[in-house]
Design an enzyme around this catalytic site. Structure first.
Site, short mmCIF file in Angstrom:
data_model
loop_
_atom_site.label_atom_id
_atom_site.label_comp_id
_atom_site.label_asym_id
_atom_site.label_seq_id
_atom_site.Cartn_x
_atom_site.Cartn_y
_atom_site.Cartn_z
N HIS A 97 4.68 -0.09 -0.12
CA HIS A 97 5.40 -0.72 0.77
C HIS A 97 4.42 -1.82 1.43
O HIS A 97 3.42 -1.70 1.33
CB HIS A 97 6.13 -0.05 1.76
CG HIS A 97 5.56 0.96 2.68
ND1 HIS A 97 4.87 1.94 2.25
CD2 HIS A 97 4.61 0.97 3.94
CE1 HIS A 97 4.03 2.82 2.98
NE2 HIS A 97 3.98 2.00 4.19
N ASP A 157 1.10 5.35 1.81
CA ASP A 157 0.33 5.97 3.09
C ASP A 157 -0.53 7.27 2.78
O ASP A 157 -1.28 7.48 3.82
CB ASP A 157 1.44 6.17 4.07
CG ASP A 157 2.22 5.01 4.65
OD1 ASP A 157 1.51 4.02 4.58
OD2 ASP A 157 3.20 5.09 5.19
N ARG A 159 6.50 -9.46 16.19
CA ARG A 159 7.30 -8.29 15.82
C ARG A 159 6.90 -7.14 16.05
O ARG A 159 5.58 -6.42 16.09
CB ARG A 159 7.22 -8.38 14.14
CG ARG A 159 7.88 -7.11 13.47
CD ARG A 159 7.38 -7.20 11.91
NE ARG A 159 7.92 -6.43 10.93
CZ ARG A 159 7.61 -5.35 10.74
NH1 ARG A 159 6.46 -4.92 11.10
NH2 ARG A 159 8.23 -4.68 9.67
N HIS A 205 0.85 -1.12 0.11
CA HIS A 205 0.06 0.09 0.18
C HIS A 205 0.79 1.39 -0.01
O HIS A 205 1.93 1.12 0.05
CB HIS A 205 -0.81 0.12 1.07
CG HIS A 205 0.05 0.22 2.52
ND1 HIS A 205 0.49 -1.08 3.07
CD2 HIS A 205 0.26 1.32 3.39
CE1 HIS A 205 1.32 -0.48 4.39
NE2 HIS A 205 0.95 0.62 4.33
#
Length: 685
Positions: free
Chosen positions: A626, A556, A636, A554
């Protein structure tokens, strides 16, 4: 000119026939009734009936549309206005067309006045809602190829649907499906051919690209004719109360004609707007000729290249680079050639419509949309054209100067400024990361700070925070948890977490903001848009044979459209975001690599392996698509940050957190917080 024989009696006869209901009914079932039957079947879990009724509804809907187009065009040709020079002649043609259309349409559809489709149903079909039902029904019936096609078709018009995005990833992972099954059943031929042509063009297959671009042009002009025919239906008079409508005959005709003309004018926007988008692809029609002129040149078909270049100049008269190309082509062949007649005719008609609309809008107060949707924005580049969605960083190099086009460095955007803190290390810049406005830094945090923030995350993060409580907003194979700065400070105030840890979260995010602002040499203050402490945890037992992403590709601040090679700056995207950063807390997990891609959302240009203190920063637009690879084991954690240059879009919770921290700094270590500080955490963005 042929003499038109008519009488008042013949006109009245035609008018009477046009008003009478036809006695013959068409065999086509109303698509709204079929749609309703399908929905009812869905809720009683009769999935075979869902498929039967919904597929019939889609066929009926398409047939009604095509029938209207076919009948209106046929009657238009049968009863032209060429000889209508008097009032009676004009209305003779109008009445004959009306009768012709009613008879033609009712032959297939049935008496039009007997059944009216509601606006809600029409909107459902425009939004492709039937395909959502179909994909679920086909899935229950184990017809995965058809389920994949229906899901893909729905998603094309509803790209913001997280649930359908997840469904598509699951279909791709199932046996019995392959990429050929993921087709758009409602794809518009002119857009499909154009997108395919761009892909071949980018791969230097100029012969194949020419074939597809020429096909796209033919389909575009055909779609334009159909769009205009559909404008001849009923119109809405938004500012008129038709119960009290008392205008004269000519005022009434003028008002309706102006609405139709405005609708036809909007066909330019409609044909260049992809499903599910609000904004058209700028410069869409001229780009066909732009691509073609260079593709023909590459195959040494210079005469064809000149004709296409001249056609492009019809839309962009005086364009510097294309004018240079035209001069180059003229010199190469020794003579001049004219633009394509179709392009000349199209533009001439469009300009005539604008003149009429200016007259009609004075009477109707119709709001005209400025521009023609073929205005080029910013610079252009040739070997990788991006009609819109970027800031025009690519420089267009005339073919007379260079055969292989290269990228010029951006002029407005800079990088390489101070890193502010001595411990921070520059690992990779934009060039090393194969992109624009990208940076990778290490040692933004110490090992001790990483451990402290990770412990904080384990206490304060909530499942689905920022995603309306959805525990797995991006993939069903991971659990997502998050928390904001203000929430951390509230927990610190309540004694549920160490206040020192909450303050560290605040300080570390400010550290990241200062680094990004300095490194990218921004001339104005960078403000927080949203700050989120997040963790993604692999769900045990669901990691075998995964091929999805932890976070899909996507951008931002815009809606990424890989097929169109576009990124649309429109809702629901956060269009005010300018820069983004991710500050990692750990690396003791499997998978979870951060990746940059091309705008196709497939070609990976750079990959970052998270570890404690590592930060990746980048501009938030379509130049930096990204995502995150699947986390297949462990957890994570990171601090996710988005920034804006517009103070109007500063993060409200951050402003509240600033006040809290300022109050803390003004108090002694023994004093209690002022309980009137209005700490009111908001868990969702």
């Amino acid at each position: 000119m042929d003499v038109v024989h008519f009488s008042i009696g013949s006109i009245l006869s035609i008018a009477l026939q046009a008003l009478l209901l036809s006695s013959s009914y068409g065999s086509l079932e109303p698509y709204d009734l079929l749609y309703n039957n399908a929905v009812e079947a869905f809720y009683r879990k009769d999935y075979k009936d869902v498929v039967r009724h919904m597929e019939s509804a889609l066929r009926s809907y398409a047939e009604v549309r095509q029938t209207k187009v076919r009948c209106r065009l046929r009657c238009q040709n049968q009863h032209p206005f060429d000889s209508a020079s008097m009032d009676l002649q004009f209305f003779d043609v109008v009445l004959r067309r009306s009768y012709c259309q009613n008879e033609c349409i009712e032959e297939k559809v049935g008496t039009q006045s007997m059944h009216k489709i509601s606006e809600d149903v029409i909107q459902d079909f425009h939004r492709r809602i039937p395909y959502n039902y179909l994909q679920l029904a086909y899935q229950k019936l184990k017809q995965l190829d058809k389920a994949a096609a229906a899901a893909h078709t729905y998603f094309q018009a509803n790209p913001e649907s997280v649930e359908m995005d997840q469904n598509l990833e699951q279909y791709k992972a199932l046996e019995g499906t392959d990429l050929d099954h993921f087709v758009d059943r409602e794809a518009r031929p002119h857009q499909r051919s154009f997108s395919a042509g761009v892909k071949l063009y980018d791969s230097a297959d100029y012969k194949g690209a020419i074939s597809l671009f020429e096909e796209a042009l033919q389909e575009y002009y055909r779609a334009d004719v159909e769009c205009r025919a559909l404008c001849q239906g009923p119109q809405r008079f938004e500012e008129q109360d038709h119960i009290l409508y008392r205008y004269s005959l000519y005022q009434l005709v003028s008002d309706h004609f102006t609405q139709v003309l405005h609708c036809e004018h909007e066909c330019v926007r409609d044909l260049s707007t992809r499903p599910g988008r609000l904004s058209p692809m700028e410069n869409y029609l001229p780009l066909h000729y732009d691509y073609l002129q260079f593709a023909y040149y590459q195959l040494n078909m210079v005469e064809e290249a000149l004709v296409c270049a001249q056609s492009y100049l019809l839309f962009h008269e005086g364009d510097e680079f294309m004018t240079e190309n035209v001069e180059y082509y003229r010199e190469a062949i020794g003579h001049d050639l004219k633009p394509r007649e179709k392009a000349e005719w199209y533009l001439r008609r469009h300009e005539q419509e604008l003149e009429l609309l200016m007259i009609g809008s004075d009477n109707m107060h119709v709001e005209l949309t400025e521009g023609h949707y073929w205005t080029s924005t910013g610079g252009r580049e040739d070997s990788n054209r991006i009609p819109s969605g970027t800031d025009g960083w690519m420089e267009y190099v005339p073919i007379s100067e260079k055969k292989n086009f290269t990228l010029a460095p951006p002029q407005e955007l800079r990088e390489g400024g101070p890193l502010v803190y001595d411990s921070v290390q520059l690992i990779q810049n934009s060039q090393a990361l194969n992109g624009t406005q990208r940076v990778l830094l290490d040692d933004v945090m110490s090992v001790e700070e990483c451990a402290e923030l990770k412990n904080l995350a384990h206490t304060i993060t909530m499942a689905g925070d920022g995603y309306r409580g959805k525990m797995s907003p991006h993939t069903p194979n991971e659990r997502f948890e998050g928390a904001t700065v203000l929430k951390a400070l509230q927990y610190g105030y309540e004694g549920r977490v160490p206040l020192k840890s909450a303050r560290l979260f605040y300080d570390v995010s400010e550290r990241a903001r200062r680094i990004i602002e300095s490194y990218f040499l921004l001339n104005s203050t960078l403000h927080f848009s949203y700050t989120h402490l997040v963790c993604r945890t692999a769900i045990t037992g669901q990691q075998d044979h995964r091929n999805d992403l932890s976070h899909p590709i996507h951008a931002d601040n815009c809606l990424l459209d890989p097929e169109a090679n576009e990124c649309w700056k429109e809702a629901p995207a956060y269009t005010y975001r300018d820069y983004s950063a991710l500050l990692y807390l750990n690396g003791d997990f499997e998978g979870g690599e951060f990746i940059f891609t091309e705008m196709d959302a497939k070609t990976v240009t750079a990959q970052v392996k998270p570890k404690c203190g590592r930060m990746v920063g980048f501009s938030s637009g379509g130049e930096n698509p990204h995502g995150v690879r699947a986390v297949t084991r462990g957890q994570r954690c990171a601090v996710a940050l988005w920034f804006t240059l517009d103070p109007l879009f500063r993060e409200l919770e951050r402003l509240q957190a600033d006040e809290v921290v300022q109050a803390l700094d003004n108090q002694s270590s023994q004093s209690k917080w002022d309980t009137s500080l209005n700490i009111n955490p908001k868990d969702e963005l």
